[in-house]
Design a protein around this motif. Structure first.
Motif, short mmCIF file in Angstrom:
data_model
loop_
_atom_site.label_atom_id
_atom_site.label_comp_id
_atom_site.label_asym_id
_atom_site.label_seq_id
_atom_site.Cartn_x
_atom_site.Cartn_y
_atom_site.Cartn_z
N MET A 1 -0.21 12.62 -5.26
CA MET A 1 -1.27 12.90 -4.38
C MET A 1 -0.92 11.83 -2.92
N THR A 2 -0.94 10.59 -3.31
CA THR A 2 -0.24 9.96 -2.17
C THR A 2 1.32 9.76 -2.37
N GLU A 3 1.96 9.36 -1.42
CA GLU A 3 3.25 9.02 -1.38
C GLU A 3 3.29 7.85 -0.91
N ASN A 4 4.48 7.14 -1.20
CA ASN A 4 4.95 5.67 -0.78
C ASN A 4 6.18 5.72 0.13
N ILE A 5 6.02 4.81 0.95
CA ILE A 5 7.19 4.77 2.06
C ILE A 5 8.24 3.93 1.41
N PHE A 6 7.84 3.21 0.24
CA PHE A 6 9.03 2.63 -0.41
C PHE A 6 9.79 3.32 -1.27
N SER A 7 9.27 4.63 -1.74
CA SER A 7 9.74 5.34 -2.97
C SER A 7 11.02 5.86 -2.33
N SER A 8 11.95 6.24 -3.70
CA SER A 8 13.24 6.90 -3.50
C SER A 8 14.16 5.75 -2.51
N LEU A 9 14.10 4.77 -2.61
CA LEU A 9 15.15 3.84 -2.06
C LEU A 9 16.48 3.88 -2.70
N TRP B 52 -3.02 11.11 9.60
CA TRP B 52 -2.13 10.76 8.81
C TRP B 52 -2.36 9.37 8.49
N VAL B 53 -2.54 8.66 7.24
CA VAL B 53 -2.90 7.23 7.24
C VAL B 53 -2.14 6.50 6.31
N LEU B 54 -1.75 5.28 6.52
CA LEU B 54 -0.74 4.49 5.58
C LEU B 54 -1.41 3.17 5.61
N ILE B 55 -1.20 2.71 4.41
CA ILE B 55 -1.64 1.10 4.17
C ILE B 55 -0.44 0.28 4.42
N PHE B 56 -0.63 -0.66 5.30
CA PHE B 56 0.39 -1.44 5.74
C PHE B 56 0.39 -2.72 4.72
N ILE B 62 -10.19 5.97 -0.64
CA ILE B 62 -10.77 7.13 0.00
C ILE B 62 -11.30 8.11 -0.82
N LEU B 63 -12.57 8.38 -0.55
CA LEU B 63 -13.32 9.41 -1.49
C LEU B 63 -13.55 10.54 -0.63
N PHE B 64 -13.27 11.71 -1.41
CA PHE B 64 -13.29 12.97 -0.52
C PHE B 64 -14.81 13.80 -1.00
N GLU B 65 -15.23 14.64 -0.40
CA GLU B 65 -16.81 15.19 -0.48
C GLU B 65 -16.51 16.00 -2.02
N THR B 71 -6.98 6.00 -4.48
CA THR B 71 -6.61 4.44 -4.18
C THR B 71 -5.29 4.41 -3.74
N MET B 72 -5.16 3.82 -2.52
CA MET B 72 -4.02 3.55 -2.08
C MET B 72 -3.49 2.16 -1.85
N ARG B 73 -2.34 1.71 -1.91
CA ARG B 73 -1.87 0.48 -1.91
C ARG B 73 -0.69 0.26 -1.06
N LYS B 74 -0.19 -0.88 -0.74
CA LYS B 74 0.93 -1.07 0.20
C LYS B 74 1.91 0.00 0.37
N GLY B 75 2.20 0.69 1.44
CA GLY B 75 3.24 1.64 1.64
C GLY B 75 2.47 3.23 1.38
N ASP B 76 1.57 3.15 0.66
CA ASP B 76 0.99 4.58 0.40
C ASP B 76 0.55 5.16 1.87
N TYR B 77 0.86 6.59 1.61
CA TYR B 77 0.53 7.51 3.01
C TYR B 77 -0.20 8.46 2.32
N LEU B 78 -1.07 9.23 3.24
CA LEU B 78 -2.12 10.31 2.73
C LEU B 78 -2.16 11.05 3.94
N HIS B 79 -2.16 12.47 4.08
CA HIS B 79 -2.69 13.44 5.00
C HIS B 79 -4.04 13.73 4.51
N ILE B 80 -4.78 13.73 5.55
CA ILE B 80 -6.29 14.06 5.62
C ILE B 80 -6.48 15.16 6.51
N PRO B 81 -6.74 16.48 6.13
CA PRO B 81 -6.68 17.71 7.21
C PRO B 81 -7.98 17.71 7.86
N ALA B 82 -7.98 18.24 8.89
CA ALA B 82 -9.29 18.22 9.92
C ALA B 82 -10.23 18.90 9.11
#
Lengths: 108, 108
Positions: A1-9, B52-56, B62-65, B71-82
């Protein structure tokens, strides 16, 4: 669902690596990984779009055609206007540098 | 010349903090810092634009309706459509979580 910027290094990076993380007709987000690489091989990047670039890990230097040189480290971000000719003149040879590049249209 | 995403971090964060790092008529890039905060205070985000959101640094959920929870951790990114209604339902209470959020128009 999420992807990670460190993946596939890759453990060994023969060439600079570029992955498109997101693209539509308004935006393109790329992950670029370099280790001692410079780019382009010759000449300059001369881009139609604006670019916003951030270093996630590592360090690199961007050289502009006007001689301005910007060394960026973790967390640093920089706006590169469309047609501002530039190149990556240095990246840390001792570790992988992870860039996040957001390309988007110049305002109309 | 460059700016850094870690700059101007408050030692004590009473409320969620939002800084616009870049904005034109095509894009808005924000840095959001939270520590134990959830948002919005009530209801849902219902956005006109894609995000487009990323955790640095840090972690958040993030809970959707529709009940989906990410649950996102360092480096994870997620696309949230309009118009995908969502909220930040949890952020790590023990440290600051730094989000990078890129808002851009949905394709036309």
């Amino acid at each position: 669902m999420t992807e990670n910027i460190f993946s596939s290094l890759s453990l060994e990076l023969q060439a600079e690596s570029l992955d498109v993380l997101l693209q539509n007709n308004n935006i393109r987000i790329e992950r670029i990984i370099s280790q001692g690489h410079t780019s382009p091989a010759s000449g300059w990047y001369d881009q139609e779009d604006n670019e916003w670039v951030l270093i996630f890990e590592g360090a690199g230097t961007i050289l502009f055609e006007d001689g301005r040189e910007v060394t960026m480290r973790k967390g640093d971000y920089l706006h590169i206007p469309a047609h501002a000719k530039h190149k990556v003149s240095w990246t840390d040879p001792d570790r992988q540098t992870i860039w996040l590049a957001v390309h988007y249209p110049a305002p109309t």
